[in-house]
Design an enzyme around this catalytic site. Sequence first.
Site, short mmCIF file in Angstrom:
data_model
loop_
_atom_site.label_atom_id
_atom_site.label_comp_id
_atom_site.label_asym_id
_atom_site.label_seq_id
_atom_site.Cartn_x
_atom_site.Cartn_y
_atom_site.Cartn_z
N LYS A 174 0.85 -1.19 0.00
CA LYS A 174 0.00 0.00 0.00
C LYS A 174 0.88 1.24 0.00
CE LYS A 174 -1.95 2.57 3.18
NZ LYS A 174 -1.98 3.86 2.48
N GLY A 227 7.20 5.45 7.86
CA GLY A 227 6.23 6.52 8.10
C GLY A 227 6.48 7.16 9.44
N GLU A 249 10.72 1.88 9.81
CA GLU A 249 11.61 3.01 9.62
C GLU A 249 10.78 4.25 9.88
OE1 GLU A 249 13.18 6.06 8.55
OE2 GLU A 249 13.07 5.42 6.45
N CYS A 283 13.49 11.84 5.78
CA CYS A 283 13.73 11.48 7.18
C CYS A 283 15.20 11.66 7.56
CB CYS A 283 13.27 10.05 7.45
SG CYS A 283 13.94 8.88 6.28
N GLU A 384 9.76 16.10 15.29
CA GLU A 384 10.04 16.05 13.85
C GLU A 384 9.09 17.00 13.12
OE1 GLU A 384 9.07 12.48 11.53
OE2 GLU A 384 11.04 12.65 10.59
#
Length: 483
Positions: A174, A227, A249, A283, A384
Amino acid sequence: MQRIKNYINGEFCTPSSDKWLDNYNPAKGEVYSQLPNSQKEDVEKAVMAAKKAFPAWSATSLEERSQWMHKIADAIENKLVLLAEAESKDNGKPLSLALAVDIPRAMSNFRFYANALTQFASEAHESVGKNTINFTLRKPLGVVGCISPWNLPLYLFSWKIAPALAAGNCVVAKPSEVTPMTSYLLSEICKEIDFPEGVLNIVHGLGANCGQAIVEHPQIKAISFTGGTKTGEHIARTAAPMFKKLSLELGGKNPNLIFADCNYDKMLKTTVKSSFANQGQICLCGSRIFVEEKIYDQFKDDFVKAVKKLKVGDPSDAKSDLGALVSKEHLEKVQGYIEGAKDQEATILCGGKPVKVDGHENGYYLEPTIIEVKSNHCKLNQEEIFGPVVTMMPFKSEEQALEFANDVRYGLSSTIWTSNIDRAMRLSNSIEAGIVWVNTWLNRDLRTPFGGSKDSGVGREGGFEALKFFTEPKNICISYEAY
Ligand code: TXE
């Protein structure tokens, strides 16, 4: 308006509910296509197709499997421009970046694993004196789930799918609902090359139902996810009772440590990139910059000057350094952090405001933003942001730089700028991060492990690590009669 379809058992299908989601072009802020709002039933269909395809796919010879992977890589290479344009339109990233990085890298992910699978050997251990030999076979897991994000859509999608397929698994994947287009084009490629049906199934939809159904499905043996940390936590909790293998991750808040003895020009140029490439939505971006006190003021001046020269604009314009952020919601989230700067006694050194791009007035553009912070404990340095926003502050000593680097919940990557090899080694050993770059950034060799520690996730992708993740070791011990 174009409607993207699911790709299940080698066929394009509409969602069972016949419900659709709007897909936006962030550069214009307008809907340009639709994607399936897939539910549990669609995931079920995909899992059944994958399960049916597994015996034949896992029994293909390595040469044959490798050839299939090369065929996908060839097709991606041949469609470079088409895929790059689609990626840029879907995500808002500069077309130049999609042409130079995203799509070539998606191609090399397939190419790399087409070759790696032929080199992935079993281990054998002879127990001398006991007259036994152990050998460890690596068996594919069966049906595996791959869930990917929107920042590097095809690049990260293929980073999971390629090793999963190479290891002999069948996949239910997905992509992010925000950027589904290039994975849809990948399913067209599979159709065109007659890729065996059911081996790769792509289901589109929201995380909360389509993604959740993949994670919850008892027949799916492993989940590879990239994600947000919050979603990663949720996936870990859901999957734990079923003992699924997990590779997660997640986010990063990566330190960029700059020492006075570094190669200044190289550092400055690279730091502009590591701060703002892909609108800061990588990231691995170095979002917390720490600079040795004695060069702090000089760096501040030079960095601000260089960043002010960056052009935010239409992603299809080759002169644009930054394109649009991925969505209105994400733009608002990032702006929220900038607005909060005042309350944290932080100073905006440049940027901070939305940008109106001619002809694209409704697009989600934001100036590259540098914020000077007083403490590493402020929200701007601890959460973040995942946008074109970096913070900076000075440090007094190597010890203090290390303390700042590690004093955060994340541990994905870090960058060190110094010409002192002893210091580089000391810090590399002590920094809590899965990846350390010394005097460089985003320099990736596909053979190396990729992933983070702490709240940046568990597991490693890349190289043989990914092939290990997507296989189950089976040890066989044989005893023999000696002379
Ligand atoms: O990510 P999500 P979002 C960070 C970044 C960003 C934040 C949120 O800070 O602002 O995460 O971004 C699927 N079960 N990163 O909300 O929700 C979802 O559909 C199964 C860092 O976009 O984590 C999508 O396919 N799947 C990051 C994928 O998970 C679920 C890159 C990622 O979406 C699900 C992106 C569920 N319950 C964002 N909920 C990085 N590490 O590079 C969602 N998904």
